[in-house]
Write a protein that holds these residues in place. Structure first.
Motif, PDB file in Angstrom:
ATOM      1  N   LYS A 136      68.171 -35.853  40.120  1.00  0.00           N
ATOM      2  CA  LYS A 136      67.698 -37.234  39.999  1.00  0.00           C
ATOM      3  C   LYS A 136      66.499 -37.389  39.077  1.00  0.00           C
ATOM      4  O   LYS A 136      66.132 -38.485  38.722  1.00  0.00           O
ATOM      5  CB  LYS A 136      67.384 -37.802  41.377  1.00  0.00           C
ATOM      6  N   LYS A 137      65.878 -36.281  38.699  1.00  0.00           N
ATOM      7  CA  LYS A 137      64.742 -36.370  37.794  1.00  0.00           C
ATOM      8  C   LYS A 137      64.806 -35.231  36.799  1.00  0.00           C
ATOM      9  O   LYS A 137      65.549 -34.269  36.977  1.00  0.00           O
ATOM     10  CB  LYS A 137      63.423 -36.355  38.561  1.00  0.00           C
ATOM     11  N   ASN A 138      64.024 -35.333  35.762  1.00  0.00           N
ATOM     12  CA  ASN A 138      63.977 -34.313  34.724  1.00  0.00           C
ATOM     13  C   ASN A 138      63.378 -33.028  35.282  1.00  0.00           C
ATOM     14  O   ASN A 138      62.290 -33.037  35.836  1.00  0.00           O
ATOM     15  CB  ASN A 138      63.148 -34.849  33.545  1.00  0.00           C
ATOM     16  N   LEU A 139      64.140 -31.931  35.156  1.00  0.00           N
ATOM     17  CA  LEU A 139      63.676 -30.622  35.612  1.00  0.00           C
ATOM     18  C   LEU A 139      64.035 -29.562  34.588  1.00  0.00           C
ATOM     19  O   LEU A 139      65.040 -29.683  33.875  1.00  0.00           O
ATOM     20  CB  LEU A 139      64.338 -30.240  36.945  1.00  0.00           C
ATOM     21  N   LYS A 169      65.363 -36.285  29.978  1.00  0.00           N
ATOM     22  CA  LYS A 169      64.265 -37.122  30.470  1.00  0.00           C
ATOM     23  C   LYS A 169      64.728 -38.559  30.625  1.00  0.00           C
ATOM     24  O   LYS A 169      64.370 -39.242  31.565  1.00  0.00           O
ATOM     25  CB  LYS A 169      63.083 -37.080  29.493  1.00  0.00           C
ATOM     26  N   THR A 174      71.982 -40.724  37.839  1.00  0.00           N
ATOM     27  CA  THR A 174      71.831 -39.335  38.264  1.00  0.00           C
ATOM     28  C   THR A 174      72.538 -38.428  37.274  1.00  0.00           C
ATOM     29  O   THR A 174      73.659 -38.706  36.863  1.00  0.00           O
ATOM     30  CB  THR A 174      72.448 -39.146  39.667  1.00  0.00           C
TER      31      THR A 174
END
Length: 176
Positions: A136-139, A169, A174
């Motif tokens: 769900k987020k930039n990793l 980013k 998702t």
């Protein structure tokens, strides 16, 4: 794989065709390298080319040389016959050779035993033992790899569309 014409991925899409068939191409990821999305796009592209030319030979030629180039040659030389265009050397030599190579490969695969080939059956293919995971987020890929206990190199291999060592980013929704 990247060609001299900047075609990318297993289906060798140029940027414009990739975008036309719904693939996202930006600094963070390039879906032309995603084997699943690119295969769906290639199947649709082949279907569209066959609808345009009513000939698999011309559809293959257009896939290799571009549909507008084939259309121009058909109009200029007054024939919709790949073999006539080839015999008259009105197509690029790469295309003249590409079409029979593809047709020959298809024929051999479809008649492998007849020609003495045994096509291997893999028990476990690379993607058979994988699953999609929602991010769900930039990793970074190293953080993801550590969290799911997978080697970073394998994670990169399974996600060839990622151009950097991280998930995008700027991605609406998702990312999987």
């Amino acid at each position: 794989a990247k060609s001299h014409a900047s075609a990318v991925g297993v289906w060798q899409f140029i940027r414009g065709t990739g975008l036309r068939y719904g693939m996202t191409i930006n600094r963070e990821f390039d879906e032309r390298r995603d084997i699943f999305k690119a295969t769906v796009a290639a199947a649709q592209y082949f279907k569209d080319l066959h609808n345009i030319f009513s000939s698999w030979e011309l559809a293959l030629a257009a896939y290799n040389a571009g549909e507008y180039g084939i259309i121009r040659r058909i109009l200029k030389h007054g024939t919709r016959d790949f073999y006539v265009l080839s015999k008259r050397k009105q197509l690029p030599s790469e295309t003249i050779n590409y079409v029979p190579k593809v047709l020959a490969a298809m024929h051999i695969v479809n008649n492998a035993e007849k020609y003495g080939f045994i096509l291997p059956k893999k028990k476990n293919r690379l993607f058979d033992n994988t699953e999609l995971r929602a991010i769900k987020k930039n990793l970074s890929l190293s953080v993801i790899a550590k969290k799911i206990d997978v080697d970073v190199a394998l994670l990169k291999k399974l996600n060839p569309e990622l151009r950097r060592n991280q998930t995008p980013k700027f991605f609406a929704g998702t990312y999987y």
